[in-house]
Write an enzyme that holds these catalytic residues in place. Sequence first.
Site, PDB file in Angstrom:
ATOM      1  CE  LYS A  50      -1.922  -1.163   3.966  1.00 39.12           C
ATOM      2  NZ  LYS A  50      -1.236  -2.430   4.253  1.00 39.12           N
TER       3      LYS A  50
ATOM      4  NE  ARG B 124       2.110  -4.971  11.157  1.00 41.24           N
ATOM      5  CZ  ARG B 124       3.212  -4.783  10.422  1.00 41.24           C
ATOM      6  NH1 ARG B 124       4.386  -5.213  10.850  1.00 41.24           N
ATOM      7  NH2 ARG B 124       3.135  -4.183   9.268  1.00 41.24           N
TER       8      ARG B 124
ATOM      9  NE  ARG C 290      -4.560  -1.359   9.837  1.00 42.86           N
ATOM     10  CZ  ARG C 290      -3.445  -0.893   9.262  1.00 42.86           C
ATOM     11  NH1 ARG C 290      -3.366   0.352   8.879  1.00 42.86           N
ATOM     12  NH2 ARG C 290      -2.427  -1.687   9.083  1.00 42.86           N
TER      13      ARG C 290
ATOM     14  NE  ARG D  22       6.223  -0.517  10.093  1.00 38.47           N
ATOM     15  CZ  ARG D  22       5.098  -0.595   9.410  1.00 38.47           C
ATOM     16  NH1 ARG D  22       4.970   0.036   8.260  1.00 38.47           N
ATOM     17  NH2 ARG D  22       4.097  -1.297   9.876  1.00 38.47           N
TER      18      ARG D  22
ATOM     19  NE  ARG E 170       7.836  -2.711   6.119  1.00 40.86           N
ATOM     20  CZ  ARG E 170       6.535  -2.701   6.314  1.00 40.86           C
ATOM     21  NH1 ARG E 170       5.744  -2.072   5.469  1.00 40.86           N
ATOM     22  NH2 ARG E 170       6.015  -3.333   7.324  1.00 40.86           N
TER      23      ARG E 170
HETATM   24  P1  AP5 Z   1       4.894  -1.684   1.789  1.00 46.78           P
HETATM   25  O1  AP5 Z   1       4.531  -0.805   0.644  1.00 46.78           O
HETATM   26  O2  AP5 Z   1       5.673  -1.099   2.909  1.00 46.78           O
HETATM   27  O3  AP5 Z   1       3.578  -2.426   2.326  1.00 46.78           O
HETATM   28  P2  AP5 Z   1       2.329  -1.877   3.135  1.00 46.78           P
HETATM   29  O4  AP5 Z   1       1.121  -2.516   2.572  1.00 46.78           O
HETATM   30  O5  AP5 Z   1       2.355  -0.366   3.179  1.00 46.78           O
HETATM   31  O6  AP5 Z   1       2.656  -2.541   4.518  1.00 46.78           O
HETATM   32  P3  AP5 Z   1       2.622  -2.020   6.015  1.00 46.78           P
HETATM   33  O7  AP5 Z   1       3.309  -3.072   6.822  1.00 46.78           O
HETATM   34  O8  AP5 Z   1       3.141  -0.620   6.100  1.00 46.78           O
HETATM   35  O9  AP5 Z   1       1.120  -2.048   6.287  1.00 46.78           O
HETATM   36  P4  AP5 Z   1       0.442  -2.110   7.625  1.00 46.78           P
HETATM   37  O10 AP5 Z   1      -0.931  -1.905   7.183  1.00 46.78           O
HETATM   38  O11 AP5 Z   1       0.697  -3.293   8.465  1.00 46.78           O
HETATM   39  O12 AP5 Z   1       1.200  -0.962   8.455  1.00 46.78           O
HETATM   40  P5  AP5 Z   1       0.750   0.504   8.897  1.00 46.78           P
HETATM   41  O13 AP5 Z   1       1.964   1.316   8.974  1.00 46.78           O
HETATM   42  O14 AP5 Z   1      -0.413   0.976   8.119  1.00 46.78           O
HETATM   43  O15 AP5 Z   1       5.655  -2.951   1.200  1.00 46.78           O
HETATM   44  C1  AP5 Z   1       6.273  -3.897   2.060  1.00 46.78           C
HETATM   45  C2  AP5 Z   1       7.645  -4.309   1.493  1.00 46.78           C
HETATM   46  O16 AP5 Z   1       7.423  -5.059   0.297  1.00 46.78           O
HETATM   47  C3  AP5 Z   1       8.539  -3.123   1.094  1.00 46.78           C
HETATM   48  O17 AP5 Z   1       9.868  -3.422   1.428  1.00 46.78           O
HETATM   49  C4  AP5 Z   1       8.370  -2.991  -0.430  1.00 46.78           C
HETATM   50  O18 AP5 Z   1       9.552  -2.524  -1.041  1.00 46.78           O
HETATM   51  C5  AP5 Z   1       8.055  -4.435  -0.824  1.00 46.78           C
HETATM   52  N1  AP5 Z   1       7.082  -4.495  -1.903  1.00 46.78           N
HETATM   53  C6  AP5 Z   1       5.986  -3.713  -2.084  1.00 46.78           C
HETATM   54  N2  AP5 Z   1       5.300  -4.096  -3.180  1.00 46.78           N
HETATM   55  C7  AP5 Z   1       5.980  -5.159  -3.685  1.00 46.78           C
HETATM   56  C8  AP5 Z   1       5.775  -6.009  -4.827  1.00 46.78           C
HETATM   57  N3  AP5 Z   1       4.731  -5.825  -5.667  1.00 46.78           N
HETATM   58  N4  AP5 Z   1       6.660  -7.018  -5.035  1.00 46.78           N
HETATM   59  C9  AP5 Z   1       7.716  -7.218  -4.198  1.00 46.78           C
HETATM   60  N5  AP5 Z   1       7.979  -6.432  -3.119  1.00 46.78           N
HETATM   61  C10 AP5 Z   1       7.108  -5.422  -2.872  1.00 46.78           C
HETATM   62  O19 AP5 Z   1       0.193   0.212  10.383  1.00 46.78           O
HETATM   63  C11 AP5 Z   1       1.052  -0.146  11.439  1.00 46.78           C
HETATM   64  C12 AP5 Z   1       0.241  -0.237  12.732  1.00 46.78           C
HETATM   65  O20 AP5 Z   1      -0.359   1.060  13.018  1.00 46.78           O
HETATM   66  C13 AP5 Z   1      -0.945  -1.197  12.713  1.00 46.78           C
HETATM   67  O21 AP5 Z   1      -0.534  -2.509  13.032  1.00 46.78           O
HETATM   68  C14 AP5 Z   1      -1.838  -0.577  13.799  1.00 46.78           C
HETATM   69  O22 AP5 Z   1      -1.370  -0.897  15.098  1.00 46.78           O
HETATM   70  C15 AP5 Z   1      -1.636   0.910  13.610  1.00 46.78           C
HETATM   71  N6  AP5 Z   1      -2.642   1.497  12.684  1.00 46.78           N
HETATM   72  C16 AP5 Z   1      -2.385   2.071  11.486  1.00 46.78           C
HETATM   73  N7  AP5 Z   1      -3.537   2.480  10.912  1.00 46.78           N
HETATM   74  C17 AP5 Z   1      -4.538   2.161  11.787  1.00 46.78           C
HETATM   75  C18 AP5 Z   1      -5.958   2.302  11.729  1.00 46.78           C
HETATM   76  N8  AP5 Z   1      -6.565   2.861  10.681  1.00 46.78           N
HETATM   77  N9  AP5 Z   1      -6.670   1.838  12.780  1.00 46.78           N
HETATM   78  C19 AP5 Z   1      -6.059   1.279  13.852  1.00 46.78           C
HETATM   79  N10 AP5 Z   1      -4.729   1.102  13.947  1.00 46.78           N
HETATM   80  C20 AP5 Z   1      -3.973   1.540  12.922  1.00 46.78           C
END
Ligand code: AP5
Length: 217
Positions: free
Chosen positions: A13, A172, A88, A161, A127
């Site tokens: 994402k 997660r 979410r 991270r 990552r």
């Molecule tokens: P990346 O683009 O970083 O993936 P992502 O989907 O953004 O993954 P996240 O881990 O950031 O998502 P998340 O939803 O768990 O975390 P968030 O920060 O929102 O890609 C991952 C890796 O793969 C990278 O190294 C990239 O280079 C590689 N890659 C990407 N695409 C690829 C492809 N096509 N092929 C190969 N490699 C690829 O949330 C973290 C925490 O915050 C949550 O656990 C929760 O506690 C809290 N939180 C955040 N939002 C909320 C909410 N709305 N409500 C409640 N809690 C929340």
Amino acid sequence: MNLILLGPPGAGKGTQARMLQEHFGLIQIATGDMLREHIKHHTDLGQLAQNYMNQGQLVPDLVVIQMIEHRISEADANNGFILDGFPRTVPQAESLDKMLARRKLKLDHVIEMRVDEDALVERIAGRFSCAACGEGYHDKFKKPAREGVCDKCGFGQFVRRDDDRADTVRKRLAAYREQTAPILPYYQAKGKLTSIDGMAEIDVVQTQIRQLLRPQA
Ligand code: AP5
């Protein structure tokens, strides 16, 4: 144009949102990044969020809803935004509808990125990101062009991270299945949802999304 990118942790994402942001001039609103900024600056909100995030749990709805409400009220959001990591839960999705209605804004697309669970674990484990500008990289799939130097800003330090440890990642993924996947039928019923193959290479995924966003002739 206002979009939501939906998908499990590691689906890509953030990677895709940053590319779309540059291409379409939209702003990326990433709740995870916003919460990590609060943690970095030791705010009360950050302290509260950190406990949930380190355990792989979602932060309470009210906290993130207020954070998003404030962010989309800012002037730059008027030109369009990409929500990355929000909503979410069903209550978050319902609150978003109300916020948008109050501002006479509409949601154009909800894009679900589908990726196999084994691939997610590999993506998250590899990552890392630039410690200065936050540009995302991967040990195998997206290395900096020059080793140890950020392609975007030239900085030479990277970070990983805290919540990317294997045991937290499993939690997660479970939170996604149990609390976030139920919003897919919510958007399906509204005719907004499109699912794309998030298993393809990064540029191929980007092409799929841009084709979807291109105005239909
Ligand atoms: P990346 O683009 O970083 O993936 P992502 O989907 O953004 O993954 P996240 O881990 O950031 O998502 P998340 O939803 O768990 O975390 P968030 O920060 O929102 O890609 C991952 C890796 O793969 C990278 O190294 C990239 O280079 C590689 N890659 C990407 N695409 C690829 C492809 N096509 N092929 C190969 N490699 C690829 O949330 C973290 C925490 O915050 C949550 O656990 C929760 O506690 C809290 N939180 C955040 N939002 C909320 C909410 N709305 N409500 C409640 N809690 C929340």
